[in-house]
Design an enzyme around this catalytic site. Sequence first.
Site, PDB file in Angstrom:
ATOM      1  N   HIS A   1      28.871  60.472  31.181  1.00  0.00           N
ATOM      2  CA  HIS A   1      27.954  60.669  32.082  1.00  0.00           C
ATOM      3  C   HIS A   1      28.415  60.851  33.745  1.00  0.00           C
ATOM      4  O   HIS A   1      27.791  60.829  34.716  1.00  0.00           O
ATOM      5  CB  HIS A   1      27.569  59.130  32.217  1.00  0.00           C
ATOM      6  N   TRP A   2      29.871  60.755  33.453  1.00  0.00           N
ATOM      7  CA  TRP A   2      30.415  60.851  34.811  1.00  0.00           C
ATOM      8  C   TRP A   2      31.121  62.379  35.176  1.00  0.00           C
ATOM      9  O   TRP A   2      32.179  62.429  35.344  1.00  0.00           O
ATOM     10  CB  TRP A   2      31.483  59.830  35.059  1.00  0.00           C
TER      11      TRP A   2
ATOM     12  N   GLY B   1      24.111  53.688  39.336  1.00  0.00           N
ATOM     13  CA  GLY B   1      24.032  52.018  39.404  1.00  0.00           C
ATOM     14  C   GLY B   1      24.793  51.180  38.684  1.00  0.00           C
ATOM     15  O   GLY B   1      24.512  49.944  38.412  1.00  0.00           O
ATOM     16  N   GLY B   2      26.020  51.719  38.220  1.00  0.00           N
ATOM     17  CA  GLY B   2      26.925  50.722  37.345  1.00  0.00           C
ATOM     18  C   GLY B   2      27.527  49.548  38.399  1.00  0.00           C
ATOM     19  O   GLY B   2      27.390  49.676  39.497  1.00  0.00           O
TER      20      GLY B   2
ATOM     21  N   ASN C   1      32.549  56.178  43.957  1.00  0.00           N
ATOM     22  CA  ASN C   1      32.011  57.022  42.879  1.00  0.00           C
ATOM     23  C   ASN C   1      32.630  58.459  43.306  1.00  0.00           C
ATOM     24  O   ASN C   1      32.421  59.209  42.301  1.00  0.00           O
ATOM     25  CB  ASN C   1      30.607  56.917  42.889  1.00  0.00           C
TER      26      ASN C   1
END
Length: 285
Positions: free
Chosen positions: A263-264, A35-36, A44
């Site tokens: 996080h990625w 949700g960034g 993404n």
Amino acid sequence: MTDLELKHHRVTTSLGEIAVAETGEGPVLVMLHGGGPGASGVSNYHQNLPALAKHFRVVLPDQPGFGDSYRPTEEDLAERSITEIAVDALYQALDSLGIDTFHLLGNSLGGAAAIAMAQQRPERVTRLVLMAPGGGWLPFGPTPTEGQKEMFRYYNGGGPSEKKMAAFIRTMVFDHKQFGEDVVRARYEASLDEGHIAFYHRYNAAFAKRGGMDPLWRDLHKIKAPTLLLWGRDDRTITLDGAQLMLKQIRDVQLHVFGRCGHWVQLERQREFEELVSGFLAEQK
């Protein structure tokens, strides 16, 4: 973004249009983005498509509010959470595309939608991959986390800028040096859509009123699909300590933790991510 041929659909649902891209052939793998600011299905996961499309029909929806999909209104968000809205819209979109059963992967906000989809319609999700998912996680430390604060800050205090996007990315990853100015600029430019900015303000306000993500952790036992959890040890957004509840409550679950990773996971540990996901989804019970 990728040399693969992408098919693009605009699927009508009772909520609004959902944009869907897809590529590859084989069992269906639905991949839900986080949700960034500037997030979408293709942006993404584009770097992972060449590997995954060799084995799967990869389906990349833009969740409500993001990419080219419709923007939920203030009234929509007052009535239902963003996760409830997303699950409704995504199942309608998959129905329209004739997709009945599928593998499902979600990261962060998309991880919350993936959990809820697997809880509500367990017969449709064959295997589930969750990367630091929201909603199913209960951290030991304070919230909002560092990454969540950076995300909320992005569109406030003077609005978006490349400097703020660089700060956001530094919080999302362990080693920001592997993501240069071109990555920052591309993500910044993707975040400038006026409709998305207006949605983000509505979304953040609704998020605050609801006190955060839906408490999906209460019903983790409803997940029937074999589940793979992928987590960066150094994640500062959805922290690893919150994974314990998922390990306890999901019936068939395994966890892989990546050191020196934030996080990625799909970006920071791309090759390992692709190998783990492909291997796990190919397993037969």
